[in-house]
Enzyme design. Sequence first.
Site, PDB file in Angstrom:
ATOM      1  N   ASP A 172       8.011  29.945  14.895  1.00 44.36           N
ATOM      2  CA  ASP A 172       8.983  30.631  15.034  1.00 44.36           C
ATOM      3  C   ASP A 172       9.091  32.524  14.700  1.00 44.36           C
ATOM      4  OD1 ASP A 172      11.943  30.661  17.121  1.00 44.36           O
ATOM      5  OD2 ASP A 172      11.422  32.859  16.085  1.00 44.36           O
ATOM      6  N   ILE A 173       8.155  33.316  16.274  1.00 41.65           N
ATOM      7  CA  ILE A 173       8.122  34.572  15.395  1.00 41.65           C
ATOM      8  C   ILE A 173       9.159  35.403  14.916  1.00 41.65           C
ATOM      9  CG2 ILE A 173       9.231  36.417  17.578  1.00 41.65           C
ATOM     10  CD1 ILE A 173       5.971  36.895  17.671  1.00 41.65           C
ATOM     11  N   ASN A 233      19.618  25.497  22.777  1.00 40.52           N
ATOM     12  CA  ASN A 233      20.276  27.103  22.964  1.00 40.52           C
ATOM     13  C   ASN A 233      20.104  26.523  24.516  1.00 40.52           C
ATOM     14  OD1 ASN A 233      20.990  27.852  20.573  1.00 40.52           O
ATOM     15  ND2 ASN A 233      19.294  29.938  20.487  1.00 40.52           N
ATOM     16  N   HIS A 246      13.243  24.742  24.934  1.00 35.05           N
ATOM     17  CA  HIS A 246      12.861  24.786  22.735  1.00 35.05           C
ATOM     18  C   HIS A 246      13.925  24.095  22.476  1.00 35.05           C
ATOM     19  CE1 HIS A 246      14.652  28.678  23.592  1.00 35.05           C
ATOM     20  NE2 HIS A 246      14.469  28.669  23.201  1.00 35.05           N
ATOM     21  N   LEU A 247      13.205  23.384  20.949  1.00 31.15           N
ATOM     22  CA  LEU A 247      14.492  22.576  20.618  1.00 31.15           C
ATOM     23  C   LEU A 247      13.502  24.047  18.749  1.00 31.15           C
ATOM     24  CD1 LEU A 247      16.140  20.499  19.097  1.00 31.15           C
ATOM     25  CD2 LEU A 247      13.764  19.603  19.235  1.00 31.15           C
ATOM     26  N   HIS A 248      15.192  24.122  18.920  1.00 32.70           N
ATOM     27  CA  HIS A 248      14.866  24.723  16.950  1.00 32.70           C
ATOM     28  C   HIS A 248      14.825  23.804  16.094  1.00 32.70           C
ATOM     29  CE1 HIS A 248      16.127  29.219  18.993  1.00 32.70           C
ATOM     30  NE2 HIS A 248      16.377  28.476  19.343  1.00 32.70           N
ATOM     31  N   GLY A 292      23.625  31.130  24.193  1.00 31.63           N
ATOM     32  CA  GLY A 292      22.307  31.907  23.705  1.00 31.63           C
ATOM     33  C   GLY A 292      21.427  31.715  22.917  1.00 31.63           C
ATOM     34  N   GLN A 293      20.436  31.166  24.741  1.00 33.99           N
ATOM     35  CA  GLN A 293      18.878  31.135  24.816  1.00 33.99           C
ATOM     36  C   GLN A 293      18.158  32.893  25.795  1.00 33.99           C
ATOM     37  OE1 GLN A 293      18.480  28.071  27.416  1.00 33.99           O
ATOM     38  NE2 GLN A 293      16.385  27.873  27.378  1.00 33.99           N
TER      39      GLN A 293
HETATM   40  P1  5GP Z   1      16.707  31.416  22.368  1.00 35.10           P
HETATM   41  O1  5GP Z   1      17.591  32.260  21.536  1.00 35.10           O
HETATM   42  O2  5GP Z   1      16.357  31.055  23.875  1.00 35.10           O
HETATM   43  O3  5GP Z   1      17.237  29.876  22.199  1.00 35.10           O
HETATM   44  O4  5GP Z   1      15.271  31.189  21.190  1.00 35.10           O
HETATM   45  C1  5GP Z   1      13.522  31.819  21.357  1.00 35.10           C
HETATM   46  C2  5GP Z   1      13.094  32.296  20.006  1.00 35.10           C
HETATM   47  O5  5GP Z   1      11.637  32.336  20.287  1.00 35.10           O
HETATM   48  C3  5GP Z   1      13.802  33.220  18.876  1.00 35.10           C
HETATM   49  O6  5GP Z   1      14.184  31.998  18.201  1.00 35.10           O
HETATM   50  C4  5GP Z   1      12.458  34.112  19.188  1.00 35.10           C
HETATM   51  O7  5GP Z   1      12.037  34.558  18.155  1.00 35.10           O
HETATM   52  C5  5GP Z   1      11.451  33.094  19.745  1.00 35.10           C
HETATM   53  N1  5GP Z   1      10.494  33.766  19.725  1.00 35.10           N
HETATM   54  C6  5GP Z   1      10.396  34.625  21.333  1.00 35.10           C
HETATM   55  N2  5GP Z   1       9.068  35.418  21.847  1.00 35.10           N
HETATM   56  C7  5GP Z   1       8.154  34.712  20.387  1.00 35.10           C
HETATM   57  C8  5GP Z   1       7.399  34.554  21.399  1.00 35.10           C
HETATM   58  O8  5GP Z   1       5.972  35.518  21.582  1.00 35.10           O
HETATM   59  N3  5GP Z   1       6.607  33.362  19.570  1.00 35.10           N
HETATM   60  C9  5GP Z   1       7.064  33.142  18.592  1.00 35.10           C
HETATM   61  N4  5GP Z   1       6.532  32.508  18.324  1.00 35.10           N
HETATM   62  N5  5GP Z   1       8.003  32.850  19.125  1.00 35.10           N
HETATM   63  C10 5GP Z   1       9.023  33.443  20.074  1.00 35.10           C
END
Ligand code: 5GP
Length: 103
Positions: free
Chosen positions: A29-30, A84, A97-99, A90-91
């Site tokens: 995650d970035i 999420n 995607h699975l965190h 919170g998505q």
């Molecule tokens: P969500 O809130 O949709 O469940 O999580 C999206 C996740 O993707 C966030 O934790 C965010 O930091 C990560 N993310 C968003 N854009 C990028 C990207 O361009 N590269 C990477 N590696 N992670 C990303």
Amino acid sequence: MDCIFCKIRDKEIPSSLIHEDDLCIVFKDINPKARVHLLIVPKKHIPTIADIEDGDEKIIGHLIKTAKELGVSQKLSGYRLQFNVGKDGGQDVFHVHLHMMAN
Ligand code: 5GP
Ligand code: ZN
């Protein structure tokens, strides 16, 4: 389609790739919210868990099995797995995607 995770899958934008197989990719995650924060992402573009269809069980199960294998390869004694689902869940990125997070 303007999907950031499809672009990462297609190597159009860079990522810290940890794993790739026929069904999924895994990258860091970035903006990590834990010491280890990986995203386990199906290659198939499915916007949210609320959009999965008959036949997608194999893909979703594969994400969880991949997490289990990463737990071993990354030597994690424990971790959290989180989907999420939807804006109100919170998505932010609408490609399933699975965190996977560990401290
Ligand atoms: P969500 O809130 O949709 O469940 O999580 C999206 C996740 O993707 C966030 O934790 C965010 O930091 C990560 N993310 C968003 N854009 C990028 C990207 O361009 N590269 C990477 N590696 N992670 C990303
Ligand atoms: Zn996508």
